[in-house]
Design an enzyme around this catalytic site. Sequence first.
Site, PDB file in Angstrom:
ATOM      1  N   ASP A   1       0.863  -1.178   0.000  1.00 50.75           N
ATOM      2  CA  ASP A   1       0.000   0.000   0.000  1.00 50.75           C
ATOM      3  C   ASP A   1       0.906   1.238   0.000  1.00 50.75           C
ATOM      4  O   ASP A   1       2.124   1.139   0.173  1.00 50.75           O
ATOM      5  CB  ASP A   1      -0.961  -0.018   1.199  1.00 50.75           C
ATOM      6  CG  ASP A   1      -2.191   0.855   0.922  1.00 50.75           C
ATOM      7  OD1 ASP A   1      -2.114   1.744   0.041  1.00 50.75           O
ATOM      8  OD2 ASP A   1      -3.225   0.665   1.575  1.00 50.75           O
TER       9      ASP A   1
HETATM   10  C1  BGC Z   1      -5.172   3.068   0.070  1.00 54.06           C
HETATM   11  C2  BGC Z   1      -5.284   2.022  -1.010  1.00 54.06           C
HETATM   12  C3  BGC Z   1      -5.170   2.683  -2.361  1.00 54.06           C
HETATM   13  C4  BGC Z   1      -3.874   3.455  -2.429  1.00 54.06           C
HETATM   14  C5  BGC Z   1      -3.658   4.129  -3.768  1.00 54.06           C
HETATM   15  C6  BGC Z   1      -3.974   3.972  -0.113  1.00 54.06           C
HETATM   16  O1  BGC Z   1      -3.981   5.023   0.786  1.00 54.06           O
HETATM   17  O2  BGC Z   1      -5.116   2.432   1.329  1.00 54.06           O
HETATM   18  O3  BGC Z   1      -6.496   1.345  -0.876  1.00 54.06           O
HETATM   19  O4  BGC Z   1      -5.262   1.719  -3.362  1.00 54.06           O
HETATM   20  O5  BGC Z   1      -3.891   4.453  -1.430  1.00 54.06           O
HETATM   21  O6  BGC Z   1      -4.508   5.178  -3.947  1.00 54.06           O
END
Ligand code: BGC
Length: 751
Positions: free
Chosen positions: A277
Amino acid sequence: MLPRPPLCCTLCFLITLPSFAQSLSVDERVTGLLKQMTLEEKIGQLSQLFMFGPPGPVEEAVTQGRVGSLLFVTDPKVINHLQHVAVEKTRLHIPLIFGFDVIHGFRTIFPVPIAMAASWDPDVATRAQSVAASEAGSVGINWAFAPMLDIARDPRWGRIVEGAGEDPYLGSAMAAAQVRGFQGNSIGAPGHILSCMKHFAGYGAAEGGRDYDASYISETQLRNVYLPPFHAAVEAGFGSAMSAYMDLNDVPATGNRWLLRDVLREEWNFKGFVVSDADAVKSLKVHGYAKNLADAAVLALNAGVDMEMAIGKTAFSEGVADAVKAGQVTLDQIEAADRRILEAKIRLGLFEHPYVDEARSQQILNAAEHRTEALGAAERSAVLLRNEGGLLPLQKGAYKKVAVIGPLADSQLDTIGPWAFQQDLPETITVLAGLRRKFGTGVELNYAQGAQISRKFPSFFDDITHFKPQPAWTPETAREEMEKAVALAKKSDLAILVLGEAQNMAGEAASRESLDLSGQQQQLLEAVVATGKPVVLILINGRPLNIIWASQHVPAILEAWYPGTQGGNAVANLVAGDAVPGGKLPISWPRNVGQIPINYAHNTTQAPENQGKRYWDEESTPLYPFGFGLSYSKFVFSNLKLNAAEIHPDQSVEVTADVENTGSVPADEVAQVYIHQQYGSTSRPVRELKGFQRINVQPNEKKTVRFSLGKRELTYWSTAKREWVEEPSTFDVWLGGDSQAALDSTFRVVP
Ligand code: BGC
């Protein structure tokens, strides 16, 4: 003509020629590439960067082969430009893979994921994600960071809106359905893109429902509740996975070797690649797990992260080259990660077709049939929670003057919900607009906002969603606006109130400590009900809210969730009876926040007769049970039959029952089958969902539903035995329209 790479062997050169490359296996192509790549290029493929704003520094990194993937670029021109840089200016011509959060639609916005789960119709999710894939793919996005498969049993957690709710069985069905939608029959299927199951794993159990906080999940809960949707997703062929942010039992998920290697790779044989993530690798230091950034990179790679998603720069680019020299990470490990990423790029056809056709993209984004799908999905996702006296559907001609009231009645952004960035906002149909279209000039519709929703804690996503909050009303304005709304209700024959949560109150970084209707919404509701006019409450929101007062005083309550682009048309069709509600709750609806967590699949323990009275000051049952939802028709379940009273492990029992529509309109019912293992090596939940079918039944028609209960349904992880078991025991079976189904029977599993 592509510039020639330096020759290191014939295969290495030929591999860059598309026509020759196609004659090789994916494996041979990857091997050929790996042979030519420098360590820096190999690390580059493992790096994914956010791109907000103009390409600038990101373009430079792409040119130097220091990036394998970008996210948050959505303009097809910019995507094509950057792809040209990657394909034409880098030494080995390796295309980028572009990722984006395509959560519930791209241009056409579908109901939020929790709503799609409420349809109890996996085909809804397949079709929605297939539309989303074709729209996103048309602008050059090759990879969706969806679906979120986190089981969530705490509605305070804002991201509950992004998943399928509390139940592993329903969650698993929705997971498999979405892979079919995103990826089609196989990775690289035309019109489809790669999907990414997230957030592996346990994020939904964040302590206190506070986003990003640590999760403490016992192995029995992990194996039996939190992991099954991910396992189902792997079996369905998901091409990638995202490691979660939080600590799982004190080991950060992104540095968690047990999760990422032992479970995901060894036990489940997952063949796709794992992306972290955002900044989760760097965060290993924040968690107090890694010593520094270089250590974070080593820990993540060793744990099983293949690609690092980061803002600015990756820890991989900082630390991995030195770690290889120091022997903390082997070249083989890096190549294994590269192999998985390059394989995905090859399978997606990116080497042969790196660019998109910008003109064609416009046609796809504007396809009328996508809006039709979104309308159907919103209709099928709505859940009718209350309908005293059959107020809904509105009797034709009975209401000449209708007041439409509430801060969400005419707000396009709030109708769409969180995690939507590329929508065509002006085309979004609000409830007010939908009702106007539906009733035309035959009914006098008037609107009053009546209350404001407090936006005290705006989410950081507001910047990218272009959210412009209304200035807060003064107490004087608030009083006047409420009076206007009440006066409007008084002179109308019916009031339709549209209340709930603003778009930024659910989603990431949008946890809530209260589930109350925020701002002056509760006061507004009570004041309008006090006029004595019939009231229909439409809820627009991403989680169960405190509607205990409404559940006693408002005759009709329709949960529309954040229903998306066509939301207002769907609500209007449902209110008018041109569509019949058939959705069911994918989560137990608490009476109040103090009951959380409250899920139907709890264990039976001491004094079960007192199960509903565990609190001194409130019932300990939910306000509405899991699986619940009303219809404009009535259904009677009967004739539950099991084809055997006794089976051996590995055998199945066939369960059938009749479902009769005893009402007067054709409607859908969701037949649900639950089991309970009466005794065994551990205590088992009082009920567990093990099958469901949404069926359409005509008035006076009776349909037979069939389910099979066998090894898959009866096996669970026994903490006592530390293995998967199917145990000799007596099993209760219930079949009906919600988790409190009364029709029951039993069977035995004997050795
Ligand atoms: C989120 C993810 C997301 C990623 C990209 C993160 O803060 O937890 O779910 O895919 O950002 O935007």
